[in-house]
Design an enzyme around this catalytic site. Structure first.
Site, PDB file in Angstrom:
ATOM      1  N   GLU A 162      -5.723   1.196  15.485  1.00 51.96           N
ATOM      2  CA  GLU A 162      -6.507   0.587  14.406  1.00 51.96           C
ATOM      3  C   GLU A 162      -7.995   0.428  14.728  1.00 51.96           C
ATOM      4  O   GLU A 162      -8.494  -0.692  14.902  1.00 51.96           O
ATOM      5  CB  GLU A 162      -5.850  -0.746  13.987  1.00 51.96           C
ATOM      6  CG  GLU A 162      -4.416  -0.493  13.521  1.00 51.96           C
ATOM      7  CD  GLU A 162      -3.716  -1.668  12.853  1.00 51.96           C
ATOM      8  OE1 GLU A 162      -4.252  -2.784  12.879  1.00 51.96           O
ATOM      9  OE2 GLU A 162      -2.619  -1.458  12.298  1.00 51.96           O
ATOM     10  N   GLU A 217       3.199   3.109  13.062  1.00 56.67           N
ATOM     11  CA  GLU A 217       3.470   1.670  13.117  1.00 56.67           C
ATOM     12  C   GLU A 217       3.819   1.103  11.750  1.00 56.67           C
ATOM     13  O   GLU A 217       3.192   1.432  10.750  1.00 56.67           O
ATOM     14  CB  GLU A 217       2.269   0.901  13.691  1.00 56.67           C
ATOM     15  CG  GLU A 217       2.637  -0.526  14.095  1.00 56.67           C
ATOM     16  CD  GLU A 217       1.427  -1.334  14.567  1.00 56.67           C
ATOM     17  OE1 GLU A 217       0.758  -0.904  15.521  1.00 56.67           O
ATOM     18  OE2 GLU A 217       1.162  -2.385  13.956  1.00 56.67           O
TER      19      GLU A 217
END
Ligand code: NAG
Ligand code: NAG
Ligand code: NAG
Ligand code: NAG
Ligand code: NAG
Ligand code: NAG
Length: 521
Positions: free
Chosen positions: A259, A364
């Site tokens: 991220e 994820e």
């Protein structure tokens, strides 16, 4: 050893007896915690399982059903008919419409997952690992491994804590790796019938390489791509591969970092490293790619993004605008948070059509992350539906696999040092030495157990508008797998037509997930 022996015996006894034995002796031990459906409780000596699945001969089909009412991968078989049953809705398999091939499904061996698994007795640990990785388990082949700490750790650390150590002379794995994650990964590998596809992602670089001098908060690498900090950060990845290789663990891929948008926010609360897409592109092309090609692991794949799919196609356009990108990059890794905000066709579909040479992969996802629906909910069927809905949507938009987050959490959804508690398909209760398989475990299973690596998604067309969500595949051995999610309230009978074999008449029970599979020769 017991399990292997009984599998061998089952293969020898007549067909009808196999069905009775495999369902009769391995039923879910249900526990209802009042969240709409049940969990299945497992201990060191008992856990529900459908065993290793063998399809019936040509002319019959197998069906596996899980639903809100409490069925968990309930197996049944039926005849394929020569003629249509005349049902209103028909789902037709279209084998000549060929799409992506499946790579695999799995979850993440975080520090938290390792701590939870190891909090059980050795026998229950083995039982848990078998559920995911063994032949009688659900066929996980992908394991994502955080490089050093993330929020699902109990402390903040990296592998290179000595300031100014640009040569990484003091690079060293943590006790979390050597004492917990690595031994568990070795045990998982030993249980698995195939080599596991390991995937690494880093959350933060060491503080001394970063603009903010900390693992958390808003910060990126000091300097510019091509500079010493960026070179050292690339070398950190190579050192990680080298250290894990000493433990006989080799990686299929790593991402450019978890991220990257998190590290660009003001005061982000846990480990993050900010990259703009342009900086990520230039770092890969100038530092990471060349370092990997010069290393002993040049075949390791590099996946960009590792962040929410709504950043696509923008992120891919910036990175792939450089002609050198394709020399180093293999795919685009996506997370599922915020998926509902942008249609999959706009993000995933557009990216695939613009850049078909790069594959898409889910790295994820977890339930219980949203502030309005937080933490562990034992027995939530809604969460099973969230998983299945997202997996089907991803698969129908070229994604080659889907990786869940923590393999196991405790009953509060941790440990997590910033209390960012979420849910997991397996929740451990160490006090009783048991673990609970959540409805989401079975959502994963409906895909992971049946869609072997190399399975090819094919077309499936509906004769009329339907609320059913479906995805169809042909496996490497020619058998067909059709996965059907019913979240709807409309009542309809339906049939499946595979022109290669005939008609299957069936129903998708209320609030259910159904996997149908049959041989074609
Ligand atoms: C494990 O669970 C099974 C099924 O519920 C039960 O019969 C058995 O006694 C349990 N074993 C242990 C060691 O608790
Ligand atoms: C299938 O339909 C055809 C034509 O309607 C009919 O002749 C045949 O008997 C049917 N076969 C079966 C097995 O029902
Ligand atoms: C780093 O490594 C050097 C050389 O191996 C050693 O002398 C030094 O003590 C190490 N420093 C730390 C902080 O571990
Ligand atoms: C390393 O892994 C391979 C395949 O997974 C296995 O065959 C071999 O025995 C392992 N070697 C060691 C030293 O553990
Ligand atoms: C950032 O967050 C931490 C807690 O997570 C807080 O202690 C600190 O004051 C914050 N800093 C700024 C500049 O907001
Ligand atoms: C889907 O579930 C609903 C109830 O939620 C049920 O009424 C309906 O019959 C099911 N759909 C199909 C196609 O079986």
């Amino acid at each position: 050893k017991m399990a292997l022996l009984s599998a061998t015996l089952l293969a020898l006894v007549p067909f009808t007896v196999v069905v009775t034995l495999s369902t009769g002796s391995n039923k879910c031990v249900p526990r209802n915690f009042g969240h709409g459906s049940v969990v299945c409780e497992c201990n060191s000596t008992y856990c529900d399982s459908v065993g290793s699945v063998t399809l019936p001969p040509l002319g019959q089909f197998s069906s596996y059903l899980s639903n809100k009412a409490g069925s968990r991968l309930e197996e049944s078989q039926g005849q394929v008919h020569v003629n249509s049953t005349g049902a209103g809705l028909r789902l037709t398999i279209v084998p000549y419409q060929k799409y992506q091939r499946i790579r695999g499904f799995g979850g993440a061996m975080t520090d938290a997952a390792a701590i939870n698994i190891l909090s059980l007795s050795p026998g229950t640990q083995d039982q848990l690992l078998r559920q995911y990785f063994s032949t009688e388990g659900i066929g996980y082949s992908v394991v994502r491994i955080p490089m050093a700490s993330c929020d699902f750790s109990t402390r903040l650390y990296t592998y290179a804590e000595t300031p100014e150590d640009y040569n990484l002379d003091n690079f060293t794995l943590a006790p979390e790796d050597t004492k917990m994650k690595i031994p568990l990964l070795q045990r998982a590998q030993a249980l698995s019938p195939r080599p596991l596809s390991l995937l690494a992602s880093a959350w933060s670089a060491p503080a001394w390489l970063k603009t903010n001098g900390a693992l958390i908060g808003k910060g990126s690498l000091k300097g510019q791509p091509g500079g010493k900090e960026h070179k050292t950060w690339a070398q950190y990845y190579i050192r990680f591969l080298e250290e894990y290789a000493k433990h006989n663990l080799s990686f299929w891929a790593f991402t450019t970092g978890n991220e990257p948008t998190a590290g660009r926010m003001t005061n982000y609360s846990f480990q993050a490293l900010g990259f703009t897409p342009a900086e990520q592109r230039d770092w890969v092309i100038m530092d990471l790619g060349p370092a990997l090609q010069a290393s002993s692991y040049p075949d390791t794949h590099i996946l960009i993004l590792d962040d929410n799919r709504l950043l696509l196609p923008y992120w891919a356009k910036v990175v792939f605008s450089d002609v050198h990108a394709s020399k180093y990059i293999h795919g685009v890794a996506v997370h599922w948070y915020l998926d509902s905000f942008v249609p999959a066709e706009l993000s995933l579909g557009t990216t695939h059509h613009l850049y078909p040479e790069y594959y898409l992969f889910g790295t994820e996802a977890c339930a219980g992350w949203s502030p309005v629906d937080r933490g562990v909910k034992l027995g939530s069927w809604e969460r099973a539906e969230q998983y299945a809905h997202d997996i089907i949507e991803d698969l129908n938009h070229y994604v080659e696999g889907w990786t869940d987050w923590n393999l196991a959490l405790d009953q509060t959804g941790g440990p997590n040092w910033v209390k960012n508690f979420v849910d997991s398909p397996i929740i451990v209760n160490a006090d009783r030495d048991v673990f609970y398989k959540q409805p989401t475990f079975y959502s994963m299973a409906h895909f992971s157990k049946f869609l072997w690596e190399g399975s090819r998604r094919v077309g499936v067309s509906a004769s009329q508008e339907t609320a059913l969500e479906v995805s169809a595949f042909i496996r490497p051995d020619g058998s067909v797998v059709l996965i059907i999610l019913n979240r709807s309230s409309s009542v309809i009978q339906f049939e499946v037509w595979d022109p290669a074999v005939g008609y299957i008449s069936t129903t998708a029970a209320a609030r259910s997930l159904l996997t149908l599979a049959w041989n074609t020769h």
